[in-house]
Design a protein around this motif. Structure first.
Motif, PDB file in Angstrom:
ATOM      1  N   LEU A 163     -45.624 -73.892  39.899  1.00  0.00           N
ATOM      2  CA  LEU A 163     -46.798 -74.695  39.554  1.00  0.00           C
ATOM      3  C   LEU A 163     -47.365 -75.402  40.773  1.00  0.00           C
ATOM      4  O   LEU A 163     -48.554 -75.292  41.072  1.00  0.00           O
ATOM      5  CB  LEU A 163     -46.431 -75.723  38.479  1.00  0.00           C
ATOM      6  CG  LEU A 163     -46.056 -75.151  37.134  1.00  0.00           C
ATOM      7  CD1 LEU A 163     -45.400 -76.220  36.285  1.00  0.00           C
ATOM      8  CD2 LEU A 163     -47.259 -74.593  36.446  1.00  0.00           C
ATOM      9  N   TRP A 164     -46.521 -76.145  41.485  1.00  0.00           N
ATOM     10  CA  TRP A 164     -47.083 -76.908  42.592  1.00  0.00           C
ATOM     11  C   TRP A 164     -47.444 -76.018  43.773  1.00  0.00           C
ATOM     12  O   TRP A 164     -48.363 -76.318  44.520  1.00  0.00           O
ATOM     13  CB  TRP A 164     -46.208 -78.089  43.002  1.00  0.00           C
ATOM     14  CG  TRP A 164     -44.894 -77.805  43.642  1.00  0.00           C
ATOM     15  CD1 TRP A 164     -43.687 -77.804  43.035  1.00  0.00           C
ATOM     16  CD2 TRP A 164     -44.651 -77.524  45.025  1.00  0.00           C
ATOM     17  NE1 TRP A 164     -42.703 -77.532  43.949  1.00  0.00           N
ATOM     18  CE2 TRP A 164     -43.269 -77.354  45.174  1.00  0.00           C
ATOM     19  CE3 TRP A 164     -45.463 -77.385  46.142  1.00  0.00           C
ATOM     20  CZ2 TRP A 164     -42.679 -77.059  46.401  1.00  0.00           C
ATOM     21  CZ3 TRP A 164     -44.878 -77.096  47.359  1.00  0.00           C
ATOM     22  CH2 TRP A 164     -43.511 -76.936  47.480  1.00  0.00           C
ATOM     23  N   MET A 165     -46.754 -74.892  43.939  1.00  0.00           N
ATOM     24  CA  MET A 165     -47.114 -73.979  45.028  1.00  0.00           C
ATOM     25  C   MET A 165     -48.469 -73.330  44.773  1.00  0.00           C
ATOM     26  O   MET A 165     -49.300 -73.226  45.678  1.00  0.00           O
ATOM     27  CB  MET A 165     -46.041 -72.922  45.215  1.00  0.00           C
ATOM     28  CG  MET A 165     -44.796 -73.430  45.844  1.00  0.00           C
ATOM     29  SD  MET A 165     -43.625 -72.091  46.039  1.00  0.00           S
ATOM     30  CE  MET A 165     -42.248 -72.963  46.737  1.00  0.00           C
ATOM     31  N   PHE A 166     -48.705 -72.875  43.544  1.00  0.00           N
ATOM     32  CA  PHE A 166     -50.000 -72.270  43.220  1.00  0.00           C
ATOM     33  C   PHE A 166     -51.098 -73.323  43.268  1.00  0.00           C
ATOM     34  O   PHE A 166     -52.211 -73.048  43.733  1.00  0.00           O
ATOM     35  CB  PHE A 166     -49.958 -71.588  41.848  1.00  0.00           C
ATOM     36  CG  PHE A 166     -51.192 -70.790  41.545  1.00  0.00           C
ATOM     37  CD1 PHE A 166     -51.422 -69.597  42.183  1.00  0.00           C
ATOM     38  CD2 PHE A 166     -52.119 -71.247  40.631  1.00  0.00           C
ATOM     39  CE1 PHE A 166     -52.568 -68.858  41.912  1.00  0.00           C
ATOM     40  CE2 PHE A 166     -53.261 -70.524  40.351  1.00  0.00           C
ATOM     41  CZ  PHE A 166     -53.479 -69.318  40.995  1.00  0.00           C
ATOM     42  N   GLY A 167     -50.798 -74.535  42.796  1.00  0.00           N
ATOM     43  CA  GLY A 167     -51.778 -75.614  42.867  1.00  0.00           C
ATOM     44  C   GLY A 167     -52.157 -75.938  44.299  1.00  0.00           C
ATOM     45  O   GLY A 167     -53.335 -76.122  44.627  1.00  0.00           O
ATOM     46  N   LEU A 168     -51.168 -75.993  45.168  1.00  0.00           N
ATOM     47  CA  LEU A 168     -51.430 -76.263  46.586  1.00  0.00           C
ATOM     48  C   LEU A 168     -52.227 -75.120  47.211  1.00  0.00           C
ATOM     49  O   LEU A 168     -53.134 -75.358  48.013  1.00  0.00           O
ATOM     50  CB  LEU A 168     -50.111 -76.475  47.323  1.00  0.00           C
ATOM     51  CG  LEU A 168     -50.183 -77.023  48.731  1.00  0.00           C
ATOM     52  CD1 LEU A 168     -50.865 -78.387  48.731  1.00  0.00           C
ATOM     53  CD2 LEU A 168     -48.801 -77.132  49.330  1.00  0.00           C
ATOM     54  N   ALA A 169     -51.913 -73.886  46.815  1.00  0.00           N
ATOM     55  CA  ALA A 169     -52.670 -72.732  47.325  1.00  0.00           C
ATOM     56  C   ALA A 169     -54.129 -72.802  46.873  1.00  0.00           C
ATOM     57  O   ALA A 169     -55.038 -72.463  47.642  1.00  0.00           O
ATOM     58  CB  ALA A 169     -52.025 -71.434  46.852  1.00  0.00           C
ATOM     59  N   LEU A 170     -54.365 -73.234  45.642  1.00  0.00           N
ATOM     60  CA  LEU A 170     -55.744 -73.381  45.164  1.00  0.00           C
ATOM     61  C   LEU A 170     -56.497 -74.443  45.965  1.00  0.00           C
ATOM     62  O   LEU A 170     -57.645 -74.235  46.359  1.00  0.00           O
ATOM     63  CB  LEU A 170     -55.764 -73.763  43.685  1.00  0.00           C
ATOM     64  CG  LEU A 170     -55.537 -72.670  42.665  1.00  0.00           C
ATOM     65  CD1 LEU A 170     -55.585 -73.258  41.256  1.00  0.00           C
ATOM     66  CD2 LEU A 170     -56.544 -71.571  42.799  1.00  0.00           C
ATOM     67  N   ILE A 171     -55.854 -75.574  46.179  1.00  0.00           N
ATOM     68  CA  ILE A 171     -56.508 -76.651  46.919  1.00  0.00           C
ATOM     69  C   ILE A 171     -56.821 -76.209  48.340  1.00  0.00           C
ATOM     70  O   ILE A 171     -57.945 -76.399  48.824  1.00  0.00           O
ATOM     71  CB  ILE A 171     -55.618 -77.915  46.920  1.00  0.00           C
ATOM     72  CG1 ILE A 171     -55.472 -78.459  45.510  1.00  0.00           C
ATOM     73  CG2 ILE A 171     -56.214 -78.985  47.841  1.00  0.00           C
ATOM     74  CD1 ILE A 171     -54.391 -79.509  45.365  1.00  0.00           C
ATOM     75  N   ILE A 172     -55.848 -75.610  49.023  1.00  0.00           N
ATOM     76  CA  ILE A 172     -56.077 -75.152  50.396  1.00  0.00           C
ATOM     77  C   ILE A 172     -57.123 -74.045  50.431  1.00  0.00           C
ATOM     78  O   ILE A 172     -57.973 -74.007  51.325  1.00  0.00           O
ATOM     79  CB  ILE A 172     -54.743 -74.683  51.023  1.00  0.00           C
ATOM     80  CG1 ILE A 172     -53.817 -75.881  51.219  1.00  0.00           C
ATOM     81  CG2 ILE A 172     -54.972 -73.962  52.342  1.00  0.00           C
ATOM     82  CD1 ILE A 172     -52.409 -75.511  51.612  1.00  0.00           C
ATOM     83  N   GLY A 173     -57.083 -73.148  49.452  1.00  0.00           N
ATOM     84  CA  GLY A 173     -58.036 -72.043  49.409  1.00  0.00           C
ATOM     85  C   GLY A 173     -59.484 -72.480  49.281  1.00  0.00           C
ATOM     86  O   GLY A 173     -60.386 -71.797  49.769  1.00  0.00           O
ATOM     87  N   THR A 174     -59.721 -73.616  48.651  1.00  0.00           N
ATOM     88  CA  THR A 174     -61.099 -74.076  48.508  1.00  0.00           C
ATOM     89  C   THR A 174     -61.685 -74.573  49.825  1.00  0.00           C
ATOM     90  O   THR A 174     -62.893 -74.683  49.946  1.00  0.00           O
ATOM     91  CB  THR A 174     -61.216 -75.199  47.460  1.00  0.00           C
ATOM     92  OG1 THR A 174     -60.385 -76.290  47.845  1.00  0.00           O
ATOM     93  CG2 THR A 174     -60.842 -74.698  46.084  1.00  0.00           C
ATOM     94  N   TYR A 175     -60.840 -74.864  50.801  1.00  0.00           N
ATOM     95  CA  TYR A 175     -61.321 -75.324  52.102  1.00  0.00           C
ATOM     96  C   TYR A 175     -61.475 -74.200  53.124  1.00  0.00           C
ATOM     97  O   TYR A 175     -61.984 -74.421  54.212  1.00  0.00           O
ATOM     98  CB  TYR A 175     -60.388 -76.404  52.663  1.00  0.00           C
ATOM     99  CG  TYR A 175     -60.472 -77.692  51.883  1.00  0.00           C
ATOM    100  CD1 TYR A 175     -61.562 -78.534  52.024  1.00  0.00           C
ATOM    101  CD2 TYR A 175     -59.484 -78.046  50.984  1.00  0.00           C
ATOM    102  CE1 TYR A 175     -61.657 -79.702  51.298  1.00  0.00           C
ATOM    103  CE2 TYR A 175     -59.569 -79.224  50.255  1.00  0.00           C
ATOM    104  CZ  TYR A 175     -60.649 -80.040  50.420  1.00  0.00           C
ATOM    105  OH  TYR A 175     -60.745 -81.197  49.701  1.00  0.00           O
ATOM    106  N   ILE A 176     -61.020 -72.997  52.793  1.00  0.00           N
ATOM    107  CA  ILE A 176     -61.172 -71.836  53.669  1.00  0.00           C
ATOM    108  C   ILE A 176     -62.387 -71.055  53.176  1.00  0.00           C
ATOM    109  O   ILE A 176     -62.401 -70.588  52.034  1.00  0.00           O
ATOM    110  CB  ILE A 176     -59.904 -70.966  53.644  1.00  0.00           C
ATOM    111  CG1 ILE A 176     -58.704 -71.790  54.097  1.00  0.00           C
ATOM    112  CG2 ILE A 176     -60.085 -69.724  54.508  1.00  0.00           C
ATOM    113  CD1 ILE A 176     -57.373 -71.105  53.923  1.00  0.00           C
ATOM    114  N   PRO A 177     -63.424 -70.913  54.016  1.00  0.00           N
ATOM    115  CA  PRO A 177     -64.681 -70.315  53.539  1.00  0.00           C
ATOM    116  C   PRO A 177     -64.547 -68.919  52.930  1.00  0.00           C
ATOM    117  O   PRO A 177     -65.139 -68.640  51.890  1.00  0.00           O
ATOM    118  CB  PRO A 177     -65.551 -70.282  54.793  1.00  0.00           C
ATOM    119  CG  PRO A 177     -64.999 -71.344  55.674  1.00  0.00           C
ATOM    120  CD  PRO A 177     -63.524 -71.391  55.393  1.00  0.00           C
ATOM    121  N   ALA A 178     -63.771 -68.043  53.547  1.00  0.00           N
ATOM    122  CA  ALA A 178     -63.647 -66.678  53.018  1.00  0.00           C
ATOM    123  C   ALA A 178     -62.946 -66.667  51.660  1.00  0.00           C
ATOM    124  O   ALA A 178     -63.351 -65.947  50.745  1.00  0.00           O
ATOM    125  CB  ALA A 178     -62.897 -65.800  54.011  1.00  0.00           C
TER     126      ALA A 178
END
Length: 78
Positions: free
Chosen positions: A35-50
């Motif tokens: 849960l927290w790993m996927f959540g962290l990946a979502l948060i970080i992914g929103t800051y990477i333009p691609a």
């Protein structure tokens, strides 16, 4: 597009918080970590333009919605 990104970030924060709570109170890394790993990946992914560009497509939003729903079901079923 910005609304979708904000909703994805909120979903990431939700999964991150529930994952840490499950990890702490159920004393199980296996239940809380996905849960927290996927959540962290979502948060970080929103800051990477691609990555953010893919997440805001129709298919990306559907995949994320399904993954979040399945992870939340897993969190409350455990």
């Amino acid at each position: 597009m910005e609304t979708i990104v904000l909703n994805i970030r909120w979903a990431g924060y939700l999964l991150f918080a529930i994952g840490l709570i499950n990890w702490r109170y159920q004393n199980s890394f296996e239940k809380g970590a996905p849960l927290w790993m996927f959540g962290l990946a979502l948060i970080i992914g929103t800051y990477i333009p691609a990555v953010s560009k893919f997440m805001t497509t129709k298919i990306g939003a559907i995949v994320i919605a399904i993954a979040v729903a399945l992870l939340l079901a897993l969190a409350f079923a455990a």
